[in-house]
Design a protein around this motif. Sequence first.
Motif, PDB file in Angstrom:
ATOM      1  N   PHE A 233     -18.670 -21.393 -27.969  1.00  0.00           N
ATOM      2  CA  PHE A 233     -19.740 -22.264 -28.409  1.00  0.00           C
ATOM      3  C   PHE A 233     -19.611 -22.690 -29.851  1.00  0.00           C
ATOM      4  O   PHE A 233     -20.390 -23.471 -30.331  1.00  0.00           O
ATOM      5  CB  PHE A 233     -21.084 -21.557 -28.270  1.00  0.00           C
ATOM      6  N   VAL A 360     -21.421 -10.696 -24.781  1.00  0.00           N
ATOM      7  CA  VAL A 360     -20.120 -10.447 -24.176  1.00  0.00           C
ATOM      8  C   VAL A 360     -20.152 -10.639 -22.678  1.00  0.00           C
ATOM      9  O   VAL A 360     -19.133 -10.685 -22.035  1.00  0.00           O
ATOM     10  CB  VAL A 360     -19.596  -9.025 -24.488  1.00  0.00           C
ATOM     11  N   GLY A 361     -21.358 -10.771 -22.152  1.00  0.00           N
ATOM     12  CA  GLY A 361     -21.444 -10.947 -20.711  1.00  0.00           C
ATOM     13  C   GLY A 361     -21.254 -12.390 -20.285  1.00  0.00           C
ATOM     14  O   GLY A 361     -21.373 -12.706 -19.135  1.00  0.00           O
ATOM     15  N   ALA A 362     -20.950 -13.273 -21.258  1.00  0.00           N
ATOM     16  CA  ALA A 362     -20.835 -14.683 -20.938  1.00  0.00           C
ATOM     17  C   ALA A 362     -19.633 -14.931 -20.046  1.00  0.00           C
ATOM     18  O   ALA A 362     -18.527 -15.087 -20.507  1.00  0.00           O
ATOM     19  CB  ALA A 362     -20.743 -15.501 -22.206  1.00  0.00           C
ATOM     20  N   LYS A 363     -19.876 -14.965 -18.763  1.00  0.00           N
ATOM     21  CA  LYS A 363     -18.790 -15.056 -17.797  1.00  0.00           C
ATOM     22  C   LYS A 363     -17.994 -16.347 -17.948  1.00  0.00           C
ATOM     23  O   LYS A 363     -16.795 -16.370 -17.881  1.00  0.00           O
ATOM     24  CB  LYS A 363     -19.355 -15.005 -16.370  1.00  0.00           C
ATOM     25  N   LYS A 364     -18.741 -17.425 -18.182  1.00  0.00           N
ATOM     26  CA  LYS A 364     -18.089 -18.715 -18.281  1.00  0.00           C
ATOM     27  C   LYS A 364     -17.066 -18.700 -19.396  1.00  0.00           C
ATOM     28  O   LYS A 364     -15.950 -19.155 -19.249  1.00  0.00           O
ATOM     29  CB  LYS A 364     -19.140 -19.784 -18.588  1.00  0.00           C
TER      30      LYS A 364
END
Lengths: 472, 259
Positions: A233, A360-364
């Motif tokens: 981002f 950190v869980g941002a899978k994308k």
Amino acid sequence: MIGSVKTKILYQNCDTYFQINLKKKDQIYENHLQFLNNNHDSGFLRVRWEKTATRNVLKYDVSNLIALSEYIKQNMTQEKYFSIIGQFQKILECCSVHNLNVNNLILADTKSVYYNVETKSLFVAYLPLVENNYSCSNVVKFLYKLNKSVNISVSNGNVMNKYELFLEEHLKVQKTKKDKNSCFSHNHLYNFLHDNYSVFQELNDVPDMTVKHVKAETPQNMCVQDSAYVPPFQKNEQESDHTILVSAKKNTDCKACITDDNGRVFPLDHFPFTIGRKAGNDLPITNSGTVSGIHAAVTYENGCYYIEDKYSSNGTFLNETPDSGKKIVREQLTSGDTIYIYNVPLKFTVNSGNSGTVVVGAKKAAKAEVPTMSESKKEEKPQSQDNIAYLMNSSSKQRIPVYSYPFTCAELPGIIIGQDNSGSRHSIFIENIGCQSFVLEGSEAGIGTKNTIFSGCKFLFHGIQYTFFEEN
Amino acid sequence: MDYVFSYATTEGAVRKVNQDSLFIVTAEYKNEKLLFAAVCDGVGGMSAGETASGFVCQRMVDWFEGDFAGMMRKNSSVLDIRASLDEMLHSLNDRMNSYADRKGIGMGTTVTAMLIIPQLGRMLTAHAGDSRLYKITDSGVEVLTADHSIVGQDVRSGKITEEMAENDSRQNQLTNCIGAGLTDTSYDYSIADYDGNECYMLCSDGFRKKISKDEILHDLCPSANISEKDMSAHLNALVEKDMKCGEKDNITALLVRLC
């Protein structure tokens, strides 16, 4: 700042650069630039020129080299010292032969001259400029400074005295001159060395004058870059001082670094990050005999840093000096720890200061940006031996543990507790497949009904109240 | 059931912007007072953080006044209420992600909310991220939510202790929140019984990192917080303490005493 040149040291990926900021209008003499890169073996640092609308910089590759100022901190023999001076004379001579202006050498301080410990060779930075307005070269003064700061076990005091006098004399001569280097040439130095010291014979014998460029060997796929933990981002992120999704500082700013006793900071920008006596290490400690070739390494796994001993002879210690005798094999590091590479202390720190919150869980992000993330950042799955939930009988307070879904138990015939998964979204349901009297949170739930439940939900099974609790 | 509540929020000593948002709303229905409160800690630069947390708070209040009120009138069960809340939060998640995608920015927010429904005698909590809900009685402090962070995971799996977690450098790594490009994640819900003379405290991570459970118990226990004035003084004192201890983050805390 050296003379009037702005300099800085940059760490990029696995390489170290000595960078010089030029003025916008400074013009590069391409032939010299090429010459420098072709004549690395003669003692010139390889250089890359980068010019953009806002920047005009020269980046000298000093990977695996140490600053002469550092190298001379150790005690050296008189022979070794004069072999360095001899090499320096050769460089001056080379400049003269190839019409390089001595004034364009960055020679003001021992910090800006580099040394390769493995091949025992000296390297200087040369400014390949058409016109040089930076007064950053004063050969005699440089040699004089070097002579003052060096630590020598003197074997022939007479020569040392003579050399000092020789330098002082030239310092006096140049005082009145505008061009400081005009009255001192490679020949002066040659004559002195020739008359007083038989280094030239030795110099020709110095092994490995053809330099092997040693690179730190880190397989690319093992590199865990800092960016591996941030979603993509950051495009528009400018402000770094408040909570942000990603660390907006893009450079090579590393989360963690190691600082040595001299205050030099080594960012942990790739892993494994090796420490040892050999120059090829990411953190070379070349001046200590008690350090093994490859002594230890820092690794990064699942968000944690570890120090690992690499079968060193004398051992690695953590937060305790070698006197403690507590050698370590592999230990997790926390910020502020002191690692002892046998007796060489190194401070480990993690910069948590400015870095904003990171998801950190941002899978994308994981898929798009960093394929290695799945390896390095596996989410912890609940371990199967631990219970993931339990049911509590409200009157007897008896707990029925739930180890896995779907779950059934003798106390609750006809009831199934299961898990629905859609993508990574999951929900827990309770299904009535054969209980005549089942009330969930105040509503009748007849046979065949299936309801989502969550921690704290109560149900009446034949009038007995149970509460469902999910473990955290 | 009646409530006394207060809050404290600040951008903190370092940050220029307060990305935390909070709300407390009460409503009366059939002579019983309901309470809905939440704390959101926004994540994202270029004002995205405060937009995200503010947006979620606003929509939750709208839900409370709209959908939830309708469900109360229909005597819906707590399960249906939770399902409706969950659906709303997921739709906020999707809207936030598509907005962030369009703008090319990253935005997200943690959310920790509590809803007290005296008609059902239950308290419903909803949670995602690393903000927390504490239950404070005169005898002890209990954390009712699980931090959705790397550090929180490690504590739960037994890899590190809570003491170690306090000094862990990975404090800022979240594993779950609303927005931030996350899809198909589940949020935590729980229902619990409540009692009079209990305090509930919702806070962002900035509030609780530098203060101990004992300090929370001492300053925020029900008997020390009879009036709104007491609460406000205690909360502000703890916020001051946070900043003195070097907390750099935004600090937000909300305290409700049930009576």
